[in-house]
Design a protein around this motif. Structure first.
Motif, PDB file in Angstrom:
ATOM      1  N   PHE A  74       0.842  -1.208   0.000  1.00 29.84           N
ATOM      2  CA  PHE A  74       0.000   0.000   0.000  1.00 29.84           C
ATOM      3  C   PHE A  74       0.871   1.249   0.000  1.00 29.84           C
ATOM      4  O   PHE A  74       2.006   1.229   0.491  1.00 29.84           O
ATOM      5  CB  PHE A  74      -0.977  -0.022   1.176  1.00 29.84           C
ATOM      6  CG  PHE A  74      -0.337   0.057   2.548  1.00 29.84           C
ATOM      7  CD1 PHE A  74       0.490  -0.952   3.014  1.00 29.84           C
ATOM      8  CD2 PHE A  74      -0.593   1.139   3.383  1.00 29.84           C
ATOM      9  CE1 PHE A  74       1.057  -0.876   4.285  1.00 29.84           C
ATOM     10  CE2 PHE A  74      -0.034   1.221   4.643  1.00 29.84           C
ATOM     11  CZ  PHE A  74       0.798   0.210   5.096  1.00 29.84           C
ATOM     12  N   CYS A  77       2.647   2.805   3.117  1.00 31.60           N
ATOM     13  CA  CYS A  77       3.593   1.923   3.810  1.00 31.60           C
ATOM     14  C   CYS A  77       4.887   2.692   4.095  1.00 31.60           C
ATOM     15  O   CYS A  77       5.476   3.283   3.190  1.00 31.60           O
ATOM     16  CB  CYS A  77       3.895   0.707   2.941  1.00 31.60           C
ATOM     17  SG  CYS A  77       4.939  -0.511   3.734  1.00 31.60           S
ATOM     18  N   VAL A  80       8.605  -1.053   3.998  1.00 30.21           N
ATOM     19  CA  VAL A  80       8.723  -2.314   3.250  1.00 30.21           C
ATOM     20  C   VAL A  80       8.369  -2.131   1.770  1.00 30.21           C
ATOM     21  O   VAL A  80       9.128  -2.525   0.882  1.00 30.21           O
ATOM     22  CB  VAL A  80       7.845  -3.413   3.893  1.00 30.21           C
ATOM     23  CG1 VAL A  80       7.869  -4.682   3.066  1.00 30.21           C
ATOM     24  CG2 VAL A  80       8.320  -3.700   5.313  1.00 30.21           C
ATOM     25  N   CYS A  81       7.220  -1.526   1.512  1.00 29.48           N
ATOM     26  CA  CYS A  81       6.785  -1.360   0.115  1.00 29.48           C
ATOM     27  C   CYS A  81       7.698  -0.443  -0.694  1.00 29.48           C
ATOM     28  O   CYS A  81       8.125  -0.820  -1.785  1.00 29.48           O
ATOM     29  CB  CYS A  81       5.345  -0.865   0.050  1.00 29.48           C
ATOM     30  SG  CYS A  81       4.191  -2.090   0.671  1.00 29.48           S
ATOM     31  N   HIS A 165       0.662  -6.622   6.056  1.00 24.02           N
ATOM     32  CA  HIS A 165       0.500  -7.412   4.831  1.00 24.02           C
ATOM     33  C   HIS A 165       1.680  -8.321   4.561  1.00 24.02           C
ATOM     34  O   HIS A 165       2.793  -8.049   5.007  1.00 24.02           O
ATOM     35  CB  HIS A 165       0.260  -6.495   3.622  1.00 24.02           C
ATOM     36  CG  HIS A 165       1.448  -5.640   3.275  1.00 24.02           C
ATOM     37  ND1 HIS A 165       2.391  -6.018   2.368  1.00 24.02           N
ATOM     38  CD2 HIS A 165       1.830  -4.420   3.719  1.00 24.02           C
ATOM     39  CE1 HIS A 165       3.307  -5.065   2.261  1.00 24.02           C
ATOM     40  NE2 HIS A 165       3.001  -4.084   3.073  1.00 24.02           N
TER      41      HIS A 165
HETATM   42 CU   LIG Z   1       4.176  -2.362   2.848  1.00 24.27          CU
END
Ligand SMILES: [Cu+2]
Length: 199
Positions: A74, A77, A80-81, A165
Motif C-alpha cells: 500500500f 507503507c 517495506v513497500c 500485509h
Molecule cells: Cu508495505
C-alpha cells in the motif's frame, strides 16, 4: 534351532527390518520433497480481474506470454513497500530494453486510500514498468486469497490506520504459473539475470 542359529536369525531379521525401514524413510522423504511443493505451486495465483492506475481493467489473461512479478502492499507503507518497489526499479533498470519482456504488479491492499489516481501518483517515483493495481474489497479479497496473501487494517492511536500485509514478491512464469518467491536481497544484476531465464 540351536541358540547360535536363533541369534543369527534374529540378527539377520533385525538387519532386514532396518533395511526396510531405511527404504521406507527414503521413499517418504523423497515423496515429501516433491509432492507438497508441486501442490503448493499449483495453489498460488490464478485468474483475477482488477483495475490499473489508468482505470483500465487488467486480468490474468493480459499478462499471458510474459513472466511477471506480483507484490502486495500500500502507498502509505512506511518502509517495506517503498524499499521493494525501489529494488524492483533497480532490476528493471539493469534489464534495460528487456524490461519490456516482463510485467510487475503492485497490488494495493488498501483500496480505501489507494485510488487509481493515488497509485499513479505514487508509482511516478519508481520505474514506469511497475503497474499499480487495485479493486473493490471483494476483488481484492479474491486475488489475495489466490496468492495466499494476508492483509489487515490496523488502527493507529491518532485515528489513522496502517496495513499489515504479506511482503513476498511472487515470480510467475509466462503461463501465469507460480515459480517461486523472488528474492530482492541480492544485487540487482543477479536478480535481472535470474528473471531473464523466464523470458
Ligand atoms: Cu508495505
Amino acid at each position: 534351532m540351536n541358540p547360535r542359529t536363533t541369534r543369527l536369525v534374529l540378527i539377520i531379521s533385525a538387519f532386514l527390518a532396518g533395511l526396510v525401514l531405511c527404504f521406507t524413510v527414503i521413499l517418504l522423504i523423497s515423496g515429501r520433497g516433491a509432492m507438497p511443493i508441486a501442490t503448493a505451486n499449483a495453489a498460488i495465483g490464478g485468474p483475477f480481474r482488477l483495475t490499473d492506475q489508468n482505470r483500465k481493467a487488467i486480468t490474468d489473461q493480459d499478462l499471458k506470454g510474459k513472466p511477471f512479478l506480483v507484490f502486495f502492499g500500500f502507498t502509505h507503507c512506511p518502509e517495506v513497500c517503498p524499499t521493494a518497489l525501489f529494488d524492483m526499479s533497480e532490476i528493471f533498470n539493469r534489464l534495460g530494453p528487456d524490461a519490456d519482456k516482463i510485467n510487475a504488479l503492485f497490488v494495493t491492499v488498501d483500496p480505501e486510500r489507494d485510488t487509481p489516481a493515488a497509485l499513479k501518483d505514487y508509482l511516478s517515483s519508481f520505474d514506469p514498468h511497475l503497474i499499480g493495481v487495485g479493486g473493490d474489497s471483494d476483488a481484492l479479497a479474491a486475488v489475495a486469497k489466490a496468492y495466499r496473501v494476508y492483509y489487515k487494517k490496523v488502527p493507529l492511536k491518532d485515528g489513522d490506520y496502517t496495513m499489515d500485509h504479506t511482503a513476498i514478491v511472487y515470480l510467475m512464469d509466462k503461463t501465469g504459473a507460480f515459480v517461486a518467491p523472488f528474492s530482492l536481497k541480492r544485487r540487482p544484476e543477479e536478480s535481472a539475470a535470474d528473471l531473464r531465464r523466464y523470458f
